[in-house]
Design a protein around this motif. Structure first.
Motif, PDB file in Angstrom:
ATOM      1  N   GLU A   1     -85.564  -7.701  43.363  1.00  0.00           N
ATOM      2  CA  GLU A   1     -84.927  -7.503  45.138  1.00  0.00           C
ATOM      3  C   GLU A   1     -85.304  -6.653  45.846  1.00  0.00           C
ATOM      4  O   GLU A   1     -85.964  -6.994  47.584  1.00  0.00           O
ATOM      5  CB  GLU A   1     -83.427  -7.975  45.487  1.00  0.00           C
ATOM      6  N   LYS A   2     -85.189  -5.808  45.393  1.00  0.00           N
ATOM      7  CA  LYS A   2     -85.324  -4.177  45.924  1.00  0.00           C
ATOM      8  C   LYS A   2     -86.937  -3.973  46.800  1.00  0.00           C
ATOM      9  O   LYS A   2     -87.369  -3.674  48.071  1.00  0.00           O
ATOM     10  CB  LYS A   2     -85.017  -2.944  44.924  1.00  0.00           C
ATOM     11  N   LYS A   3     -87.664  -4.684  45.609  1.00  0.00           N
ATOM     12  CA  LYS A   3     -89.001  -5.220  45.876  1.00  0.00           C
ATOM     13  C   LYS A   3     -89.354  -6.212  47.172  1.00  0.00           C
ATOM     14  O   LYS A   3     -90.678  -5.520  47.984  1.00  0.00           O
ATOM     15  CB  LYS A   3     -89.992  -5.255  44.904  1.00  0.00           C
ATOM     16  N   ILE A   4     -89.135  -7.155  46.989  1.00  0.00           N
ATOM     17  CA  ILE A   4     -89.018  -7.943  48.478  1.00  0.00           C
ATOM     18  C   ILE A   4     -88.761  -6.763  49.585  1.00  0.00           C
ATOM     19  O   ILE A   4     -89.260  -7.374  51.281  1.00  0.00           O
ATOM     20  CB  ILE A   4     -88.037  -9.142  47.853  1.00  0.00           C
ATOM     21  N   ASN A   5     -87.579  -6.171  49.469  1.00  0.00           N
ATOM     22  CA  ASN A   5     -87.152  -5.710  50.769  1.00  0.00           C
ATOM     23  C   ASN A   5     -87.986  -4.877  51.298  1.00  0.00           C
ATOM     24  O   ASN A   5     -88.065  -4.103  52.425  1.00  0.00           O
ATOM     25  CB  ASN A   5     -85.598  -4.927  50.619  1.00  0.00           C
ATOM     26  N   ASP A   6     -88.806  -3.607  50.473  1.00  0.00           N
ATOM     27  CA  ASP A   6     -89.906  -2.692  50.465  1.00  0.00           C
ATOM     28  C   ASP A   6     -90.794  -3.484  50.759  1.00  0.00           C
ATOM     29  O   ASP A   6     -91.571  -3.112  51.970  1.00  0.00           O
ATOM     30  CB  ASP A   6     -89.822  -1.589  49.463  1.00  0.00           C
ATOM     31  N   VAL A   7     -91.373  -4.791  50.789  1.00  0.00           N
ATOM     32  CA  VAL A   7     -92.972  -5.228  51.055  1.00  0.00           C
ATOM     33  C   VAL A   7     -91.774  -5.687  52.764  1.00  0.00           C
ATOM     34  O   VAL A   7     -93.445  -5.259  53.740  1.00  0.00           O
ATOM     35  CB  VAL A   7     -92.994  -6.666  50.491  1.00  0.00           C
ATOM     36  N   ARG A   8     -91.032  -6.506  53.340  1.00  0.00           N
ATOM     37  CA  ARG A   8     -90.790  -7.178  54.313  1.00  0.00           C
ATOM     38  C   ARG A   8     -90.421  -5.782  55.352  1.00  0.00           C
ATOM     39  O   ARG A   8     -90.685  -5.899  56.047  1.00  0.00           O
ATOM     40  CB  ARG A   8     -89.001  -7.202  54.258  1.00  0.00           C
ATOM     41  N   LYS A   9     -90.183  -4.520  54.570  1.00  0.00           N
ATOM     42  CA  LYS A   9     -89.814  -3.628  55.550  1.00  0.00           C
ATOM     43  C   LYS A   9     -91.639  -2.446  55.819  1.00  0.00           C
ATOM     44  O   LYS A   9     -91.738  -1.915  56.969  1.00  0.00           O
ATOM     45  CB  LYS A   9     -89.072  -2.069  55.021  1.00  0.00           C
ATOM     46  N   MET A  10     -92.557  -2.457  55.246  1.00  0.00           N
ATOM     47  CA  MET A  10     -93.933  -3.119  54.512  1.00  0.00           C
ATOM     48  C   MET A  10     -94.713  -3.354  56.239  1.00  0.00           C
ATOM     49  O   MET A  10     -95.260  -3.256  57.196  1.00  0.00           O
ATOM     50  CB  MET A  10     -94.583  -1.933  53.725  1.00  0.00           C
ATOM     51  N   ALA A  11     -94.615  -4.498  55.755  1.00  0.00           N
ATOM     52  CA  ALA A  11     -94.659  -5.871  56.995  1.00  0.00           C
ATOM     53  C   ALA A  11     -94.238  -5.048  58.295  1.00  0.00           C
ATOM     54  O   ALA A  11     -95.098  -5.143  59.211  1.00  0.00           O
ATOM     55  CB  ALA A  11     -93.989  -7.171  56.654  1.00  0.00           C
ATOM     56  N   ASP A  12     -92.636  -5.212  58.524  1.00  0.00           N
ATOM     57  CA  ASP A  12     -92.342  -4.557  60.081  1.00  0.00           C
ATOM     58  C   ASP A  12     -92.632  -3.194  60.243  1.00  0.00           C
ATOM     59  O   ASP A  12     -93.346  -3.088  62.128  1.00  0.00           O
ATOM     60  CB  ASP A  12     -90.756  -4.295  59.469  1.00  0.00           C
ATOM     61  N   GLU A  13     -93.670  -2.399  59.575  1.00  0.00           N
ATOM     62  CA  GLU A  13     -93.297  -1.401  60.222  1.00  0.00           C
ATOM     63  C   GLU A  13     -95.567  -1.416  61.169  1.00  0.00           C
ATOM     64  O   GLU A  13     -95.426  -0.958  61.544  1.00  0.00           O
ATOM     65  CB  GLU A  13     -93.367   0.271  58.994  1.00  0.00           C
ATOM     66  N   THR A  14     -96.171  -2.590  59.727  1.00  0.00           N
ATOM     67  CA  THR A  14     -97.566  -2.079  59.793  1.00  0.00           C
ATOM     68  C   THR A  14     -97.832  -3.730  61.159  1.00  0.00           C
ATOM     69  O   THR A  14     -98.397  -3.395  61.907  1.00  0.00           O
ATOM     70  CB  THR A  14     -98.013  -2.766  58.502  1.00  0.00           C
ATOM     71  N   GLY A  15     -96.464  -4.348  61.399  1.00  0.00           N
ATOM     72  CA  GLY A  15     -96.484  -5.314  62.535  1.00  0.00           C
ATOM     73  C   GLY A  15     -97.471  -6.345  62.289  1.00  0.00           C
ATOM     74  O   GLY A  15     -97.633  -6.748  62.616  1.00  0.00           O
TER      75      GLY A  15
ATOM     76  N   ASP B   1     -98.478  -9.882  59.859  1.00  0.00           N
ATOM     77  CA  ASP B   1     -97.621 -11.147  59.895  1.00  0.00           C
ATOM     78  C   ASP B   1     -97.824 -11.615  58.013  1.00  0.00           C
ATOM     79  O   ASP B   1     -98.415 -12.615  57.555  1.00  0.00           O
ATOM     80  CB  ASP B   1     -98.035 -12.705  60.415  1.00  0.00           C
ATOM     81  N   PHE B   2     -96.284 -11.460  57.506  1.00  0.00           N
ATOM     82  CA  PHE B   2     -96.886 -12.049  55.678  1.00  0.00           C
ATOM     83  C   PHE B   2     -95.483 -12.659  56.250  1.00  0.00           C
ATOM     84  O   PHE B   2     -94.576 -12.645  54.664  1.00  0.00           O
ATOM     85  CB  PHE B   2     -96.103 -10.052  54.384  1.00  0.00           C
ATOM     86  N   SER B   3     -94.719 -13.670  56.645  1.00  0.00           N
ATOM     87  CA  SER B   3     -93.924 -14.516  56.340  1.00  0.00           C
ATOM     88  C   SER B   3     -93.636 -15.208  55.337  1.00  0.00           C
ATOM     89  O   SER B   3     -93.074 -15.834  54.347  1.00  0.00           O
ATOM     90  CB  SER B   3     -93.301 -14.765  57.938  1.00  0.00           C
ATOM     91  N   ASP B   4     -94.564 -15.900  55.341  1.00  0.00           N
ATOM     92  CA  ASP B   4     -94.925 -16.590  54.732  1.00  0.00           C
ATOM     93  C   ASP B   4     -95.346 -16.459  53.141  1.00  0.00           C
ATOM     94  O   ASP B   4     -94.354 -16.755  52.192  1.00  0.00           O
ATOM     95  CB  ASP B   4     -96.265 -17.494  54.160  1.00  0.00           C
ATOM     96  N   GLN B   5     -95.719 -14.986  53.062  1.00  0.00           N
ATOM     97  CA  GLN B   5     -95.303 -14.446  51.390  1.00  0.00           C
ATOM     98  C   GLN B   5     -94.351 -14.280  50.684  1.00  0.00           C
ATOM     99  O   GLN B   5     -93.605 -14.170  49.584  1.00  0.00           O
ATOM    100  CB  GLN B   5     -96.168 -13.448  50.905  1.00  0.00           C
ATOM    101  N   ILE B   6     -93.661 -13.633  52.108  1.00  0.00           N
ATOM    102  CA  ILE B   6     -92.027 -13.202  51.810  1.00  0.00           C
ATOM    103  C   ILE B   6     -91.048 -14.322  51.777  1.00  0.00           C
ATOM    104  O   ILE B   6     -90.216 -13.798  50.496  1.00  0.00           O
ATOM    105  CB  ILE B   6     -91.702 -11.889  53.133  1.00  0.00           C
ATOM    106  N   SER B   7     -91.576 -15.540  51.865  1.00  0.00           N
ATOM    107  CA  SER B   7     -90.359 -16.379  52.247  1.00  0.00           C
ATOM    108  C   SER B   7     -90.845 -17.151  50.699  1.00  0.00           C
ATOM    109  O   SER B   7     -89.716 -17.188  50.254  1.00  0.00           O
ATOM    110  CB  SER B   7     -90.918 -17.447  52.789  1.00  0.00           C
ATOM    111  N   SER B   8     -92.155 -16.451  50.135  1.00  0.00           N
ATOM    112  CA  SER B   8     -92.657 -17.706  48.925  1.00  0.00           C
ATOM    113  C   SER B   8     -91.475 -16.853  47.570  1.00  0.00           C
ATOM    114  O   SER B   8     -91.035 -16.944  46.720  1.00  0.00           O
ATOM    115  CB  SER B   8     -93.642 -17.421  48.799  1.00  0.00           C
ATOM    116  N   LEU B   9     -92.146 -15.326  48.498  1.00  0.00           N
ATOM    117  CA  LEU B   9     -90.704 -14.406  46.764  1.00  0.00           C
ATOM    118  C   LEU B   9     -89.682 -15.196  47.145  1.00  0.00           C
ATOM    119  O   LEU B   9     -89.086 -14.327  45.423  1.00  0.00           O
ATOM    120  CB  LEU B   9     -91.057 -12.739  47.529  1.00  0.00           C
TER     121      LEU B   9
END
Length: 735
Positions: free
Chosen positions: A121-135, A137-145
């Motif tokens: 769960e922590k790694k998923i949150n880190d990925v979501r945070k990185m996606a927000d910082e870089t701008g 769109d990794f929504s599909d990959q994050i949803s799959s995770l």
């Protein structure tokens, strides 16, 4: 004179009397002493000690004016507020309870088996945070995770082991009894004291209403933090707590309140003081009294229920368990320490004890399971409490239809059935127990029993020597499973002996360089470690099961080694003597077939057979093998079975005819009666008499003619078949 408040004005004057003023009250005395003032009800004076004031000598004498500051008077510390709203129709009387909302939110606690998912769960949150910082769109990959994470979470909590459910039941943030009560009741007031001088905070009692109906609630109360746990004694009641519960149950029975109890305790407090105050007697009184209460009783196990400490408020008409709760007679740690001499075996003990809600429902100890949210009750306490409320109301509706007599019968029958009682079936006044081991065993005992049976069968075959097969008579799978069990138990034994650090140290030294295995110093360390381990195993009463399995493995290894040698010896003998022994074996075989057909052997053939036997014996002895001898084996003769059936039929018919002719039917019936009655000696005498009569009366010549006739039709010479087969010593397993 000063004002009444906040100071005291005291005036001593002339005349027949004196007066003093305190507040709004004026008191008169003929003789006035200030020290009498100190002993009066004016205890609000602080810091001023008045000396004795003598009476005035005359009317125109002294006038004394004393002023003293009064300490602000403390109001009565009543728990209820001054402005109680009489029109309030809901809510608990929080001012009558010590149970207040926590000032700080409990810190999240991660259980050992939850750590992989928490890291994910922590790694998923880190990925979501990185996606927000870089701008990006990794929504599909994050949803799959996230979808995979939810599925993994579901799989984990739907396949928990007993020890994992126990850890959830002991979770520090798990909702307590009062948490659930305040969530499910409309009104609630806590009642205190056992009327014998003490109020045990480990058991909480009170009256609460649900949908306008009043119930008596009793439950074990654990703390929500360290201070509360110390105050609540970690939910372990003393005799005072059980006597308080007993007092409330009697009140409920008197007033007709249904009783709802919540179990969440490791067990009754077992200190010296509790035993002196009669812990066992208090629990026994509760057990006896609960079976005589004429109101419905429902029990919910919300955490862990330990032994008699839980059962003292658990003799109910219905027993429900939370999905992740446990109910046991001894904690898995205590059980493991007793049986396996180590608390490290607690997971194994938890499986054997059958402590989970699912197992206890199968055993009909629990009547239902209350669902918890994914992750445990602490993830959503309010939702969990509502599930408890629904189950309670449903069960209470069913029990409300029963009168007092039916309730008592229902409660008694529930617990009697657990002991094997069947309603309507007369109970044996003397309990009889079958000491035979149960046929239903666990996986470990099954594998052990399988190996033991195979070893015994192998021993028997070895002792009989004859007819050994080259096929292994024990399964490799069973031996493999036994080896795995032994490896696991040896690891636990090293841990319980405190040798795990030495083992790790040796493993590190061996891993540095394989050549060090031949190092004398390292070899000495290994030998010393093994000596310590063997010494620990040899202690009386220790590691009995492990020693038994090690002995079984030793026997299996010996038998496997013996069988391998046997097969190798047979192979060598066959290769060495195939050309020389084969002609001689053909001679014996031909002789056997001739005899089987009824042909007689002439002197030359008999001499040839004897010569072949002597030569075979010499060949074996030359190979340093012991010559056992030549065995005889029955040979199947074509048509022999049909002949036997026909002969038996003819013989039985003749015996029946003889019995009727000699009128022996009554004596045969009498013989059966004596045998059934156990008159063995008389039965033997009567049997001999009947046998002699049959032999004397039977027409032997007629029976002989009929038997010979039946045999002649298919060739009587086959009855004289003699089969001789030479068995080599190697094939008999001797070498």
């Amino acid at each position: 004179m000063s004002s009444p408040s906040p100071s005291l004005s005291l005036k001593v004057g002339v005349g027949d009397g004196q007066r003093f003023v305190f507040g709004r009250h004026i008191c008169f005395k003929t003789d006035f002493f200030a020290n009498g003032l100190l002993g009066s009800s004016l205890k609000g004076i602080n810091g001023v000690w008045l000396k004795e004031v003598k009476r005035a000598r005359s009317r125109s004498g002294w006038r004394v004016h004393i002023v003293s500051r009064i300490k602000n008077a403390k109001k009565h510390d009543y728990p209820w507020p001054e402005d109680i709203d009489p029109s309030s129709k809901s809510g608990h009387l929080s001012y009558l309870s010590y149970f207040k909302p926590l000032s700080e939110k409990p810190k999240p606690v991660t259980l050992p088996f939850e750590k992989p998912l928490v890291d994910l769960e922590k790694k998923i949150n880190d990925v979501r945070k990185m996606a927000d910082e870089t701008g990006l769109d990794f929504s599909d990959q994050i949803s799959s995770l996230e979808s995979k994470y939810r599925q993994a979470l579901k799989d984990l909590y739907t396949h928990l082991t007993p020890i994992q459910r126990l850890s959830i039941a002991r979770h520090p943030n798990r909702p307590t009894f009062l948490d659930h009560v305040l969530n499910i009741t409309d009104k609630w007031v806590e009642l205190h004291g056992d009327r014998a001088g003490y109020d045990d905070p480990a058991i909480v009692t009170g009256i609460g209403s649900i949908d306008g109906k009043s119930y008596l609630f009793i439950g074990h109360q654990k703390g929500r933090n360290t201070n509360e746990n110390i105050n609540r004694n970690f939910g372990m009641p003393t005799p005072h707590g059980y006597r308080k519960a007993l007092r409330m149950m009697k009140y409920a029975d008197h007033h007709g309140f249904p009783i709802i109890t919540f179990i969440d305790t490791p067990g009754a407090y077992a200190d010296l003081k509790s035993e002196e105050l009669g812990q066992g007697e208090a629990i026994a009184q509760n057990l006896r009294t609960m079976f005589g209460l004429k109101v419905p009783i429902i029990t919910v196990v919300i955490g862990e229920g330990g032994s008699g400490g839980a059962l003292a408020i658990g003799c109910a008409n219905r027993l429900f368990m939370m999905e992740n709760s446990v109910f046991y007679v001894a904690s898995p740690e205590a059980c493991a320490a007793i049986l396996w001499k180590s608390a490290q075996a607690a997971p194994k003990a938890a499986e054997k004890l059958k402590i989970t809600a699912l197992e206890l429902c199968k055993l009909k100890i629990a009547d239902g399971i209350i669902q918890e949210p994914l992750g445990g009750a602490h993830t959503d306490p309010s939702w969990t409490s509502q599930q408890i409320k629904l189950m309670l109301l449903k069960a209470m509706d069913e029990l409300s239809d029963m009168d007092a007599e039916k309730l008592l019968h229902h409660r008694n029958l529930k617990f009697r059935i657990l002991g094997g009682f069947q309603e309507g079936v007369a109970a044996d006044p003397e309990k009889k127990r079958n000491m035979k081991l149960s046929d239903v065993t666990n996986d470990s005992s099954v594998s052990t029993a399988t190996i033991e049976a195979e070893i015994e069968r192998l021993k028997k075959n070895i002792s009989e020597v004859k007819g050994l097969s080259s096929t292994p008579i024990f399964s490799e799978e069973a031996v493999k499973k036994l080896r795995q069990e032994v490896d696991k138990e040896i690891t636990n034994a090293f841990i319980s002996m405190g040798l795990q650090e030495e083992v790790k140290s040796l493993q590190m030294e061996l891993s540095k360089s394989p050549d060090q295995a031949l190092n004398p110093i390292l070899k000495g360390k290994v030998d010393r470690l093994l000596e310590k381990f063997k010494h620990g195993l040899s202690r009386p009463g220790s590691f009995l099961e492990l020693n038994q399995k090690l002995e079984m493995l030793t026997q299996v290894d010996r038998l496997v080694e013996w069988q391998a040698k046997r097969e190798q010896l047979k192979k060598e003998i066959n290769q060495k003597f195939e050309t020389e022994a084969k002609p001689k074996m053909e001679i014996l075989k031909n002789a056997r077939e001739r005899v089987a057909k009824g042909e007689s052997l002439n002197e030359d053939q008999i001499a040839e057979v004897k010569k072949a036997k002597v030569e075979l014996k010499g060949m074996l002895e030359s190979a340093n093998l012991e010559f056992v001898g030549l065995g005889k084996k029955a040979t199947s003769v074509p048509g022999l079975a049909e002949k036997e059936v026909k002969i038996n039929k003819v013989t039985l018919e003749e015996i029946e005819r003889t019995v009727e002719e000699a009128q022996l039917r009554d004596k045969i019936d009498a013989l059966k009666g004596k045998i059934e009655s156990g008159l063995i000696e008389e039965a033997k005498e009567l049997k001999e008499e009947i046998t002699k009569t049959i032999v004397a009366v039977m027409d032997k010549s007629s029976l002989k003619d009929e038997v010979e006739e039946s045999l002649t039709s298919q060739g009587s010479e086959s009855l004289q078949t003699v089969h001789v087969e030479g068995n080599l010593g190697a094939e008999n397993g001797r070498g």
